[in-house]
Enzyme design. Structure first.
Site: not given
Ligand SMILES: [Zn+2]
Length: 332
Positions: A56, A94-95, A146, A191, A232-233, A276-277
């Site tokens: 990221s 990422d992003h 996206e 998050g 995502h997320g 997955i973060d």
């Molecule tokens: Zn994301």
């Protein structure tokens, strides 16, 4: 100019094709440190899974882009050393929030980039994504775009509320941008605090968040048969890790993620990449807190980073085998 092929990396095209056809998803794990990289590679090798290692903007700010790129190069060599003859490792941005950042990554060894113009007006999102695609495809780098907005906070990406992807836009968007995969918004969010307790239902003492919008996902699949979809997320925020963190001096309140059942169901559809973060962050923090609480005299980082690495590896293997189903899916 460093081409990813010279680093032994691969783009996402072939692995996504197989994942969509085979009804499983490729894990996309974020990494910021050497220990995360090692845990990801060990898990991928042990399970014979293709894997996406993603960086990221926050990771670049923390660890420096050059260092992360060289860690990814090391990842390929490391996988071979661990006995995997033909590892399939993607280095993904990422992003990405600008053409310039995507170009810089493409020029420096990334095999895949995301251009996130989802907060822009529709036509501007298309124009930006197309510009990145036109550049990336010259070097056989794949591009994720996206459509729709995810709520939550992820490094420097933040949005107060989500807007589900509109299925009526996906054909026009994917055709005009030429993107290789599409991140959609169907109720996941960034998050470790994806939902407030008020949004959830209490089932057997556990807070269960509202289900993902599978109707929207299925409508999108109908419009774009076989087209790779990205979620995502999608951390599940395991209670076990949250409890360990809180037991050993942490204070995480109402951390709620996406139930793994739902991710398992999504993996069987055209969803072929699941990000997955947060779960990795939780696994690392839980192990470090536990170790330091139990060994107050330790001060050598290796003493607490080793169990942290082990715990992340265990979590990655669990995701690959029990949630995404990408184990044993290397091409050769
Ligand atoms: Zn994301």
């Amino acid at each position: 100019m460093v081409n990813y092929k010279d680093l032994g990396l691969v783009n996402t095209r072939e692995m996504f094709k197989r994942a969509v056809a085979g009804g499983y998803a490729i894990p996309a794990f974020n990494f910021n440190t050497m220990e995360q990289m090692q845990a990801i590679v060990m898990a991928a090798v042990e399970t014979k899974s293709p894997v996406i290692m993603q960086v990221s903007k926050g990771a670049r700010n923390y660890a420096n882009g050059t260092i992360l790129r060289n860690l990814a190069k090391g990842a390929v060599e490391y996988a071979k050393e661990l006995g995997c003859e033909h590892p399939e490792i993607v280095l993904h941005l990422d992003h990405g929030d600008s053409f310039e950042l995507c170009k810089e990554c493409i020029d420096n060894g990334f095999s895949s980039v995301m251009i996130d113009g989802s907060s822009l007006p529709y036509e501007e999102n298309i124009a930006l994504a197309k510009r990145v695609v036109d550049y990336a495809h010259q070097f056989d780098v794949t591009v994720e775009a996206e459509l729709g907005v995810l709520a939550g906070v992820e490094d420097e990406v933040a949005a107060a509320e989500s807007h589900y992807t509109k299925p009526e836009e996906v054909i026009d968007f994917s055709t005009r941008t030429g993107c290789d995969s599409l991140a959609i918004s169907i109720g996941t969010s960034h998050g470790a605090h994806k939902f407030t307790p008020e949004q959830c239902t209490l089932v057997n003492g556990v807070l269960v968040p509202p289900p993902l919008a599978f109707d929207i996902l299925h409508e999108i699949e109908k419009k774009l048969p076989g087209f790779p979809i990205v979620l995502h997320g999608s951390s599940s925020v395991p209670m076990e890790e949250v409890n360990t963190i809180n037991q050993y001096g942490g204070h995480l309140e109402a951390a709620i993620g996406i139930p793994e059942e739902q991710l398992r169901e999504a993996s069987k559809s055209a969803v072929c990449k699941i990000n997955i973060d947060s779960d990795s962050r939780l696994a690392m923090t839980a192990a470090i807190r536990k170790h330091l609480a139990e060994h107050p005299g330790d001060f050598d980082p290796r003493q607490y980073l080793k169990p942290a690495r082990e715990n992340m590896k265990k979590m990655y293997i669990h995701k690959i085998v029990n949630v995404l189903g990408s184990d044993g899916k290397l091409a050769q």
